[in-house]
Design a protein around this motif. Sequence first.
Motif, short mmCIF file in Angstrom:
data_model
loop_
_atom_site.label_atom_id
_atom_site.label_comp_id
_atom_site.label_asym_id
_atom_site.label_seq_id
_atom_site.Cartn_x
_atom_site.Cartn_y
_atom_site.Cartn_z
N GLY A 87 -15.37 11.93 -15.34
CA GLY A 87 -14.59 13.05 -14.82
C GLY A 87 -14.95 13.41 -13.39
N SER A 88 -14.32 14.48 -12.91
CA SER A 88 -14.49 14.93 -11.52
C SER A 88 -14.80 16.42 -11.47
N LEU A 89 -15.51 16.79 -10.43
CA LEU A 89 -15.78 18.19 -10.11
C LEU A 89 -15.79 18.34 -8.60
N ARG A 90 -15.48 19.54 -8.15
CA ARG A 90 -15.52 19.84 -6.71
C ARG A 90 -16.42 21.04 -6.51
N LEU A 91 -17.51 20.83 -5.78
CA LEU A 91 -18.42 21.91 -5.44
C LEU A 91 -18.05 22.49 -4.08
N SER A 92 -18.25 23.78 -3.93
CA SER A 92 -18.03 24.44 -2.66
C SER A 92 -19.24 25.29 -2.30
N CYS A 93 -19.41 25.49 -1.01
CA CYS A 93 -20.51 26.32 -0.50
C CYS A 93 -19.96 27.12 0.67
N VAL A 94 -20.08 28.43 0.58
CA VAL A 94 -19.66 29.30 1.66
C VAL A 94 -20.88 29.78 2.42
N ALA A 95 -20.86 29.63 3.73
CA ALA A 95 -21.97 30.04 4.58
C ALA A 95 -21.61 31.32 5.33
N SER A 96 -22.61 32.17 5.52
CA SER A 96 -22.41 33.38 6.31
C SER A 96 -23.69 33.65 7.09
N GLY A 97 -23.56 34.46 8.12
CA GLY A 97 -24.72 34.76 8.97
C GLY A 97 -24.70 33.90 10.22
N PHE A 156 -21.97 18.76 12.43
CA PHE A 156 -21.03 19.87 12.67
C PHE A 156 -19.60 19.37 12.86
N SER A 157 -19.43 18.26 13.58
CA SER A 157 -18.09 17.77 13.86
C SER A 157 -17.47 17.02 12.69
N GLY A 158 -18.30 16.63 11.73
CA GLY A 158 -17.81 15.82 10.63
C GLY A 158 -17.76 14.34 10.96
N GLY A 159 -18.21 13.98 12.16
CA GLY A 159 -18.16 12.60 12.58
C GLY A 159 -19.30 11.74 12.09
N MET A 160 -20.36 12.38 11.63
CA MET A 160 -21.51 11.64 11.10
C MET A 160 -21.79 12.13 9.69
N ILE A 161 -21.71 11.23 8.73
CA ILE A 161 -21.89 11.54 7.31
C ILE A 161 -22.84 10.55 6.69
N ASN A 162 -23.74 11.04 5.87
CA ASN A 162 -24.67 10.20 5.13
C ASN A 162 -24.53 10.47 3.64
N TYR A 163 -24.70 9.43 2.85
CA TYR A 163 -24.72 9.56 1.40
C TYR A 163 -25.94 8.84 0.84
N SER A 164 -26.44 9.32 -0.27
CA SER A 164 -27.46 8.55 -0.97
C SER A 164 -26.77 7.36 -1.63
N ASP A 165 -27.53 6.31 -1.84
CA ASP A 165 -26.96 5.10 -2.44
C ASP A 165 -26.39 5.39 -3.83
N SER A 166 -26.97 6.35 -4.54
CA SER A 166 -26.56 6.61 -5.91
C SER A 166 -25.18 7.26 -6.01
N VAL A 167 -24.69 7.86 -4.94
CA VAL A 167 -23.39 8.54 -5.00
C VAL A 167 -22.35 7.92 -4.07
N LYS A 168 -22.77 6.98 -3.24
CA LYS A 168 -21.85 6.37 -2.28
C LYS A 168 -20.66 5.75 -3.01
N ARG A 172 -18.46 7.40 -4.68
CA ARG A 172 -17.99 8.30 -5.73
C ARG A 172 -17.88 9.74 -5.23
N PHE A 173 -18.75 10.14 -4.34
CA PHE A 173 -18.77 11.51 -3.83
C PHE A 173 -18.25 11.51 -2.40
N THR A 174 -17.61 12.63 -2.02
CA THR A 174 -17.13 12.82 -0.66
C THR A 174 -17.51 14.21 -0.19
N ASP A 195 -15.86 10.11 -10.83
CA ASP A 195 -16.52 9.12 -11.68
C ASP A 195 -17.95 9.57 -12.00
N LEU A 196 -18.07 10.79 -12.47
CA LEU A 196 -19.38 11.35 -12.73
C LEU A 196 -20.08 10.65 -13.89
#
Length: 121
Positions: free
Chosen positions: A16-26, A53-65, A67-69, A85-86
């Motif tokens: 299945g799938s899930l979407r996590l969100s995080c809201v930042a303040s301060g 910050f720009s979204g131009g550089m993204i890293n993933y761990s090998d275990s989620v590459k 499958r996760f975005t 594909d959890l």
Amino acid sequence: QVRLVESGGGLVQPGGSLRLSCVASGRTLMYPVMAWFRQAPGKEREFVAGIDFSGGMINYSDSVKGRFTISRDNHRNLLNLQMNDLKAADTAAYYCNARTTMNWETNAGSWGQGTLVTVSS
């Protein structure tokens, strides 16, 4: 400092799938790099995905590459993690992190309180 609040965790079946969100303040501009980490029961916290910050550089761990975005919306101070594909091995508390560098070996920056993801049939 930066306050981070995660949401979106829950129980999902394998595949299945899930979407996590995080809201930042301060003082968000002081911590331009954002990331997701996770900690499974009895294990150390581990890096999952990170984005500059720009979204131009993204890293993933090998275990989620592949499958996760990770993505961000700077206008809304929002960080997302789309998880597809959890697997049972993805079961963990997921933490949002705001930091100044993309050195994932450190526990630097500000942390959210975590949101629990359970993958089980």
